[in-house]
Design a protein around this motif. Structure first.
Motif, short mmCIF file in Angstrom:
data_model
loop_
_atom_site.label_atom_id
_atom_site.label_comp_id
_atom_site.label_asym_id
_atom_site.label_seq_id
_atom_site.Cartn_x
_atom_site.Cartn_y
_atom_site.Cartn_z
N PHE A 69 0.84 -1.20 0.00
CA PHE A 69 0.00 0.00 0.00
C PHE A 69 0.88 1.25 0.00
O PHE A 69 1.82 1.36 0.77
CB PHE A 69 -0.90 0.01 1.24
N TYR A 75 -2.88 1.48 9.01
CA TYR A 75 -4.07 1.97 8.31
C TYR A 75 -3.90 1.98 6.78
O TYR A 75 -2.91 2.47 6.25
CB TYR A 75 -4.42 3.38 8.79
N CYS A 107 0.59 5.33 0.39
CA CYS A 107 -0.25 6.47 0.75
C CYS A 107 0.05 7.61 -0.23
O CYS A 107 1.21 7.91 -0.49
CB CYS A 107 0.08 6.88 2.18
N THR A 108 -0.98 8.23 -0.76
CA THR A 108 -0.75 9.31 -1.73
C THR A 108 -0.67 10.68 -1.05
O THR A 108 -0.64 11.70 -1.74
CB THR A 108 -1.87 9.34 -2.79
N LEU A 109 -0.69 10.69 0.29
CA LEU A 109 -0.55 11.92 1.07
C LEU A 109 -1.70 12.91 0.82
O LEU A 109 -1.51 14.12 0.86
CB LEU A 109 0.80 12.61 0.77
N CYS A 110 -2.89 12.36 0.55
CA CYS A 110 -4.03 13.25 0.34
C CYS A 110 -4.52 13.83 1.66
O CYS A 110 -5.25 14.82 1.67
CB CYS A 110 -5.17 12.51 -0.37
N GLY A 111 -4.16 13.20 2.76
CA GLY A 111 -4.49 13.74 4.09
C GLY A 111 -5.89 13.45 4.58
O GLY A 111 -6.22 13.74 5.73
N ARG A 112 -6.74 12.86 3.73
CA ARG A 112 -8.16 12.74 4.09
C ARG A 112 -8.40 11.98 5.39
O ARG A 112 -9.20 12.39 6.21
CB ARG A 112 -8.94 12.08 2.96
N CYS A 113 -7.69 10.88 5.56
CA CYS A 113 -7.96 10.08 6.76
C CYS A 113 -7.57 10.85 8.02
O CYS A 113 -8.29 10.83 9.02
CB CYS A 113 -7.26 8.72 6.70
N CYS A 134 -6.39 3.07 3.50
CA CYS A 134 -7.71 3.65 3.24
C CYS A 134 -8.48 2.89 2.18
O CYS A 134 -9.65 3.16 1.95
CB CYS A 134 -7.56 5.12 2.84
N ARG A 173 -6.57 0.03 -5.67
CA ARG A 173 -6.75 1.23 -6.48
C ARG A 173 -6.89 0.81 -7.95
O ARG A 173 -6.27 -0.17 -8.38
CB ARG A 173 -5.55 2.17 -6.34
S1 SF4 Z 1 -6.78 8.68 2.87
FE1 SF4 Z 1 -5.01 8.60 4.30
S2 SF4 Z 1 -3.99 6.64 3.88
FE2 SF4 Z 1 -5.34 7.07 2.15
S3 SF4 Z 1 -4.01 8.08 0.64
FE3 SF4 Z 1 -5.03 9.70 1.86
S4 SF4 Z 1 -3.60 10.17 3.54
FE4 SF4 Z 1 -2.97 8.19 2.64
#
Ligand code: SF4
Ligand code: SF4
Length: 162
Positions: A4, A93, A6-12, A95, A99
């Protein structure tokens, strides 16, 4: 299976403010912390590259955010400021289960849990659901293999994570 990433989108991390609580200051950049979802007590040390740039007890970011989530950087990425000392909950974790990307390599969707697709593309959603329905009588690993094949035939790359 793929590792896995993480794309660093920060959502979680943007919803973790309720669960990640600083309970004490142990020294400069060092905190006692409780993670309420996993009942973990741990010591967090702000990573060297973020030292002096974050005070988890005095943030102007939204209250829902984890107090250790850095604001977006110039590349649009959201970094955890305590990456080297994160609790096991965050370490483990993922998410999504897999993909999906299109033939151009661009992200097209992701799958949560066993088979719930998250995508804006209605055609992809239909294709995915019909692929899932066509393999229901197979064993789980066989299902995944077959789904990857079916999606590949339609030009999609599906990557399941370990
Ligand atoms: S939701 Fe969290 S674990 Fe998933 S890609 Fe974004 S930052 Fe990473
Ligand atoms: S400790 Fe880091 S990885 Fe865990 S929720 Fe907070 S910002 Fe995200």
């Amino acid at each position: 299976m793929n590792e896995f990433v993480c794309t660093l989108c920060g959502r979680c991390c943007m919803g973790m403010g309720r669960y990640v609580k600083v309970t004490g200051v142990m020294g400069p950049g060092r905190y006692a912390v409780r993670h309420d979802l996993s009942n973990e007590l741990f010591y967090a040390t702000v990573d060297r590259n973020f030292r002096g740039r974050i005070d988890p007890l005095n943030r102007d970011t939204p209250a829902e955010w984890c107090p250790f989530l850095m604001d977006k950087d110039e590349n649009g990425n959201y970094y955890c400021s305590i990456h080297d000392s994160i609790p096991s909950f965050c370490k483990k974790y993922k998410c999504c289960t897999c993909r999906i990307s299109g033939s151009n390599g661009n992200p097209a969707g992701m799958v949560k849990g066993r088979s719930t697709i998250v995508t804006d593309d209605k055609e992809l959603e239909q294709l995915w659901n019909s692929a899932v329905n066509s393999v229901l009588d197979l064993e789980l690993n066989e299902q995944k293999k077959k789904i990857v094949e079916i999606m590949k035939d339609s030009g999609y790359d599906v990557r399941y994570f370990e």
